[in-house]
Design a protein around this motif. Sequence first.
Motif, mmCIF file in Angstrom:
data_model
loop_
_atom_site.group_PDB
_atom_site.id
_atom_site.type_symbol
_atom_site.label_atom_id
_atom_site.label_comp_id
_atom_site.label_asym_id
_atom_site.label_seq_id
_atom_site.Cartn_x
_atom_site.Cartn_y
_atom_site.Cartn_z
ATOM 1 N N LYS A 123 0.833 -1.205 0.000
ATOM 2 C CA LYS A 123 0.000 0.000 0.000
ATOM 3 C C LYS A 123 0.866 1.253 0.000
ATOM 4 N N SER A 126 2.483 1.733 -3.402
ATOM 5 C CA SER A 126 1.440 2.090 -4.374
ATOM 6 C C SER A 126 1.094 3.569 -4.266
ATOM 7 N N GLN A 127 0.958 4.061 -3.040
ATOM 8 C CA GLN A 127 0.655 5.476 -2.840
ATOM 9 C C GLN A 127 1.812 6.366 -3.264
ATOM 10 N N LYS A 129 3.660 5.701 -5.749
ATOM 11 C CA LYS A 129 3.792 5.483 -7.194
ATOM 12 C C LYS A 129 5.178 4.928 -7.556
#
Length: 268
Positions: A123, A126-127, A129
């Motif tokens: 997570k 992903s945040q 990028k």
Amino acid sequence: MTKFKTYCTHLFLGLAAFLSIFPFIWMIIGTTNTSSDVIRGKMSFGNALGTNIEGFLASTDVSSILWMSFKVAIIGTLCTLLLCSMAGYGFEVYRSKGKDRLMSLLMLSMMMPFASIMVPLFKLFSQMKLMNTATAIILPSMSTAFMIFFFLQNTKSYPKEILQAARIDGLSEIQAFFYMYVPTMKSTYAAATIITFMSYWNSYLWPLIVLQSQDKKTMPLVISSLASAYSPDYGIIMVAIVITTLPTVLIFFLMQKHFVAGMVGSVK
């Protein structure tokens, strides 16, 4: 009686050495045989080496895969050596009340399985990028409790008088670290380089999660995809395994003398 004991010792060591080397011998022989020969356990060299190499080159983008693997392993190793050696150096050279407690917490973190932090890490990246990049592989492993402890133990045997003399001569703490400590600890760095490089090079689970493009795969992921095909070609798989094994073998033989000295120093 002494000769008999010596004979038994040599026999045991020879057998142990053969059992250790046998998988590599079988792997090399497998690169020259067809898939059916490998399945049958053929233990003689065949004439399919060229076909297997051509098949491997045709089925994968070798240049991109090797570039990604080397980029992750080399940059990750350099970053890990720098951060962990500075941390181990700091834990041993500088004194503070909470140092031992902090080190105990670091050692306790070694008991935490990686699977327990995979979802939060996924997570987080992903945040940020950073998915599908080499950075996502390197960052979680740049600083490990084991490698910090490894440098800490080796630094215990480092003569502190050298640092005191460097400070008297006017060197800053950073200069003392890079100009006095690092050159003296070559054996420790060599041992840590082998361990860290192999860890990054053979890493599988986390790269499998964060690397999503086919051209961004590393060698262990490629071998896994070849082996999990509907009808795997074991000759091609053996070629991929040999190519994957060569860099780690080369690094180990180049640094094996320093590796032994570094490992011995780590337990003093």
